[in-house]
Design a protein around this motif. Sequence first.
Motif, PDB file in Angstrom:
ATOM      1  N   PRO A 158       5.746 -14.580  75.668  1.00 22.56           N
ATOM      2  CA  PRO A 158       6.352 -13.984  76.636  1.00 22.56           C
ATOM      3  C   PRO A 158       5.698 -13.433  77.853  1.00 22.56           C
ATOM      4  CG  PRO A 158       7.413 -13.599  74.410  1.00 22.56           C
ATOM      5  CD  PRO A 158       5.884 -14.064  74.423  1.00 22.56           C
ATOM      6  N   TRP A 159       6.208 -13.452  78.918  1.00 24.26           N
ATOM      7  CA  TRP A 159       5.720 -12.519  80.158  1.00 24.26           C
ATOM      8  C   TRP A 159       6.449 -11.305  80.022  1.00 24.26           C
ATOM      9  CZ3 TRP A 159       4.936 -16.383  84.868  1.00 24.26           C
ATOM     10  CH2 TRP A 159       4.293 -17.334  84.484  1.00 24.26           C
ATOM     11  N   SER A 160       5.868 -10.254  80.615  1.00 23.92           N
ATOM     12  CA  SER A 160       6.733  -8.955  80.728  1.00 23.92           C
ATOM     13  C   SER A 160       6.066  -8.292  82.055  1.00 23.92           C
ATOM     14  CB  SER A 160       6.294  -8.291  79.651  1.00 23.92           C
ATOM     15  OG  SER A 160       4.826  -7.642  79.576  1.00 23.92           O
ATOM     16  N   MET A 161       6.759  -7.245  82.595  1.00 24.83           N
ATOM     17  CA  MET A 161       6.221  -6.372  83.500  1.00 24.83           C
ATOM     18  C   MET A 161       6.552  -4.808  83.029  1.00 24.83           C
ATOM     19  SD  MET A 161       6.992  -3.811  86.135  1.00 24.83           S
ATOM     20  CE  MET A 161       8.839  -3.850  85.803  1.00 24.83           C
ATOM     21  N   ILE A 162       5.480  -4.123  82.918  1.00 23.38           N
ATOM     22  CA  ILE A 162       5.725  -2.649  82.684  1.00 23.38           C
ATOM     23  C   ILE A 162       5.365  -1.926  83.650  1.00 23.38           C
ATOM     24  CG2 ILE A 162       3.296  -2.670  81.715  1.00 23.38           C
ATOM     25  CD1 ILE A 162       4.294  -1.134  79.244  1.00 23.38           C
ATOM     26  N   ASP A 163       5.938  -0.699  83.637  1.00 28.57           N
ATOM     27  CA  ASP A 163       5.874   0.393  84.730  1.00 28.57           C
ATOM     28  C   ASP A 163       6.073   1.845  84.197  1.00 28.57           C
ATOM     29  OD1 ASP A 163       5.306   1.341  87.287  1.00 28.57           O
ATOM     30  OD2 ASP A 163       7.167   1.238  87.980  1.00 28.57           O
ATOM     31  N   LYS A 164       4.813   2.484  84.004  1.00 33.03           N
ATOM     32  CA  LYS A 164       5.049   3.869  83.537  1.00 33.03           C
ATOM     33  C   LYS A 164       3.880   4.500  83.991  1.00 33.03           C
ATOM     34  CE  LYS A 164       6.500   6.920  79.953  1.00 33.03           C
ATOM     35  NZ  LYS A 164       7.702   7.381  80.269  1.00 33.03           N
ATOM     36  N   ILE A 165       3.846   5.607  84.693  1.00 31.13           N
ATOM     37  CA  ILE A 165       2.588   6.406  84.858  1.00 31.13           C
ATOM     38  C   ILE A 165       2.067   7.182  83.511  1.00 31.13           C
ATOM     39  CG2 ILE A 165       1.295   7.875  86.266  1.00 31.13           C
ATOM     40  CD1 ILE A 165       3.148   7.056  88.712  1.00 31.13           C
ATOM     41  N   THR A 166       0.779   7.150  82.978  1.00 31.23           N
ATOM     42  CA  THR A 166       0.622   7.795  81.752  1.00 31.23           C
ATOM     43  C   THR A 166      -0.879   8.104  82.025  1.00 31.23           C
ATOM     44  OG1 THR A 166       1.874   6.269  80.601  1.00 31.23           O
ATOM     45  CG2 THR A 166       0.627   7.738  79.390  1.00 31.23           C
ATOM     46  N   PRO A 167      -0.820   9.537  82.519  1.00 29.91           N
ATOM     47  CA  PRO A 167      -2.456   9.851  83.113  1.00 29.91           C
ATOM     48  C   PRO A 167      -3.159  10.534  81.602  1.00 29.91           C
ATOM     49  CG  PRO A 167      -0.769  11.053  84.324  1.00 29.91           C
ATOM     50  CD  PRO A 167       0.063  10.279  82.905  1.00 29.91           C
ATOM     51  N   ARG A 168      -4.584  10.706  81.884  1.00 27.35           N
ATOM     52  CA  ARG A 168      -5.137  11.284  80.607  1.00 27.35           C
ATOM     53  C   ARG A 168      -4.332  12.734  80.493  1.00 27.35           C
ATOM     54  NH1 ARG A 168     -11.203  11.038  83.325  1.00 27.35           N
ATOM     55  NH2 ARG A 168     -11.639   8.933  82.655  1.00 27.35           N
ATOM     56  N   PRO A 169      -4.619  13.194  79.272  1.00 32.40           N
ATOM     57  CA  PRO A 169      -4.010  14.303  78.667  1.00 32.40           C
ATOM     58  C   PRO A 169      -4.576  15.494  79.831  1.00 32.40           C
ATOM     59  CG  PRO A 169      -5.257  13.315  76.772  1.00 32.40           C
ATOM     60  CD  PRO A 169      -5.566  12.481  78.164  1.00 32.40           C
ATOM     61  N   ASP A 170      -3.446  16.234  80.219  1.00 31.67           N
ATOM     62  CA  ASP A 170      -3.623  17.351  81.322  1.00 31.67           C
ATOM     63  C   ASP A 170      -3.902  18.778  80.888  1.00 31.67           C
ATOM     64  OD1 ASP A 170      -3.324  17.633  84.295  1.00 31.67           O
ATOM     65  OD2 ASP A 170      -1.729  18.836  83.364  1.00 31.67           O
ATOM     66  N   GLN A 171      -4.641  19.271  81.441  1.00 34.62           N
ATOM     67  CA  GLN A 171      -5.078  20.669  81.064  1.00 34.62           C
ATOM     68  C   GLN A 171      -3.825  21.525  81.239  1.00 34.62           C
ATOM     69  OE1 GLN A 171      -7.935  21.628  79.745  1.00 34.62           O
ATOM     70  NE2 GLN A 171      -9.237  19.919  80.045  1.00 34.62           N
ATOM     71  N   ASN A 172      -2.980  21.342  82.220  1.00 34.18           N
ATOM     72  CA  ASN A 172      -1.595  22.290  82.116  1.00 34.18           C
ATOM     73  C   ASN A 172      -0.820  22.069  81.087  1.00 34.18           C
ATOM     74  OD1 ASN A 172      -2.551  23.210  84.830  1.00 34.18           O
ATOM     75  ND2 ASN A 172      -1.770  21.481  85.787  1.00 34.18           N
TER      76      ASN A 172
END
Length: 521
Positions: free
Chosen positions: A228-242
């Motif tokens: 199956p094809w898919s479309m994914i979208d979610k911004i998941t940055p590196r672990p943040d210092q804050n």
Amino acid sequence: MKLNLKALENKAVWQEKGYALPQYDVSAVAENTKKAPQWIHFGAGNIFRAFLGGVQQRLLNAGKVNTGIVVFEGFDPEIIEKAYRPFDNLSVGVTLISTGSVKKEVLGSVVESLTIQDDARATEIFENPSLMMASFTITEKGYAPAFAQKDADGKPEDAKGLMGYLTKLVYKRYLKNAQPIALVSMDNCSHNGEKLENVVKMVANKWVENGHVEAGFIDYLNEKVSFPWSMIDKITPRPDQNVMKILDEDGFEDGGLIVTSKNTYTSAFVNAEEKEYLVIEDDFPNGKLPLDKAGVYYASRETVERVERMKVTTCLNPLHTCLAVFGCLLNFKTIWQEMNDDDLKALVNRIGYVEGMPVVTDPGIMKPETFLGEVLNDRLPNCFLPDTPQRIATDTSQKLSIRFGETIKEYLEKGMDIAVLKGIALVEAGWIRYLLGIDDNGNEMAISPDPRLAEMKQRLAGVTFGCNEGVEDKLLPILEDESIFGVSLVKAGLADKVIENFKKMNSGAGEVRKAIHEVVA
């Protein structure tokens, strides 16, 4: 507060600090999964834990499923050794709200973690008729046929690359019971299912050709295995210092940064934006999990393509590239800071609403106007997301044809006024201006990696900051290059405007800012 199953028994300590906990028996789910696994996922990175782990957690909390996810990491086994197993495969999911607040949740939906050293267990899982789906977040490069060629030329038992190893596991399933299965790429790349299918079948065909596997394996792949094809979208940055600081102040002891020898940045926690989208082609020959009960869309392949096109050509990716180019030239450090700049905010609003929306692809299952509004008002301005224009500017030569070229084509095909595309023409010129490696103050700046960077520097040889003599002769052949822009900007009627914009921005310090302001004034 330590992150392990024993520590979770003291629920009050976690709940007092605002952590949502699994509303199910994690150990019982793990036992169910061991007996009858339904979902194995390849790629133990942050988007998997934050998005897919969260989806399965919601299903478990609601009693919709009684098994968890088995995760397999093929590229960087240190992730499993350092960020999963020491914490009983638990994670802390931190949702970064655009208002500046956070939501914290202990995720228990991943109940087993494997590497290639766990071959016997991986084989056992694939041989189990209960397995419905193997999914993937391994980046687009993970499906490159070149990386699988060595395994294709060798024997199945010697496969070490992930695609070769996966094909071996699927072959084991064929030999054991030939039960159906869905192999689902969830990577953020166009036609991801097709890429996965092509490399698996390339390896399998080579093995049949060399006499290493039964010829019937090809029929099995064609008839009982779906991609199956898919479309994914979610911004998941590196672990943040804050975020680390917030968790530390809670008394959470396991929130330190982990950097593996392969330069993977991970931790016992994962931080991500609140908005998320996953649309999957509804093609599951061995049954499917009720992911649609937790916010995932099941749809036709055509709908998946339309959602992807909406996102990539109008509602998100073009805006990202615009902010990347001008963010570098204007020395911004983060995308969210750019969205506090009146000129840049007005520019991406123009490109999205005025230039893109008249030709947007409407997927039917979500409104483009709503999606674009969330991007512009909630996602890009999210001050918790430390995405940099310099990172997003990587490989821009590979992005312009899709992110802007498709809109230009639509205008031409529909006979619309190409002169409306003032923002897009400015970005195209801005990218060429960016390639000079001089910021808007007239100082040298770093250029992000790009496979065509050396070529473009050669094509622009002799073009210098502050001097526009002979610029047309240098730019016209570039603007005719359809491999960069998706269309010939000369034939499209945009070349003159791009050249005019470039000359303005290249005439001296501060002229990039002035050019942007003129377009949005």
